[in-house]
Design a protein around this motif. Structure first.
Motif, PDB file in Angstrom:
ATOM      1  N   ILE A 169     -26.755  21.519 -20.763  1.00  0.00           N
ATOM      2  CA  ILE A 169     -27.854  21.460 -20.295  1.00  0.00           C
ATOM      3  C   ILE A 169     -28.388  22.726 -19.742  1.00  0.00           C
ATOM      4  O   ILE A 169     -29.462  23.504 -20.402  1.00  0.00           O
TER       5      ILE A 169
ATOM      6  N   LEU B  58     -35.749  29.080 -21.904  1.00  0.00           N
ATOM      7  CA  LEU B  58     -36.361  29.924 -20.976  1.00  0.00           C
ATOM      8  C   LEU B  58     -36.575  31.448 -21.409  1.00  0.00           C
ATOM      9  O   LEU B  58     -37.615  32.172 -21.577  1.00  0.00           O
TER      10      LEU B  58
ATOM     11  N   MET C 275     -31.308  25.371 -21.543  1.00  0.00           N
ATOM     12  CA  MET C 275     -32.397  25.616 -20.619  1.00  0.00           C
ATOM     13  C   MET C 275     -32.266  26.993 -20.804  1.00  0.00           C
ATOM     14  O   MET C 275     -33.579  27.680 -20.684  1.00  0.00           O
ATOM     15  N   SER C 276     -31.405  27.728 -20.601  1.00  0.00           N
ATOM     16  CA  SER C 276     -31.441  29.241 -20.680  1.00  0.00           C
ATOM     17  C   SER C 276     -31.963  29.800 -22.029  1.00  0.00           C
ATOM     18  O   SER C 276     -32.668  30.707 -22.179  1.00  0.00           O
TER      19      SER C 276
END
Length: 91
Positions: free
Chosen positions: A18, A26, A22-23
């Motif tokens: 996750i 982003l 997510m990184s």
């Protein structure tokens, strides 16, 4: 003949996946916002006001997004090193 080490079988946790996605997301969002600011300023519109609407949020994403993504990646690396060390110490 190679020997089997216990660190080879350390599973990847769900939180690691996750945080990795997510990184990555982003960073992609930050790059897209950067290009939107470049296109917005280069479009030749003199009446464009970047202090209203969504533009402040876009600017914050450009500034803070890569830093937060880097922190997530560091957290993933540190947690995986700690997990491997515990697995190797226990076996």
């Amino acid at each position: 003949m190679s020997t089997h080490t216990p660190g080879d079988d350390v599973p990847v946790r769900r939180i690691d996946r996750i945080l990795a996605f997510m990184s990555l997301g982003l960073l992609v969002l930050s790059i897209a916002c950067f290009f939107s600011i470049m296109i917005g300023t280069g479009s030749g519109l003199e009446q464009a006001d970047f202090s209203t609407g969504l533009w402040p949020v876009v600017t914050i994403i450009v500034w803070a997004g890569p830093i937060i993504a880097f922190a997530m990646i560091l957290f993933i690396l540190i947690s995986s090193f700690v997990r491997r060390a515990r697995a190797n110490r226990g076996a």
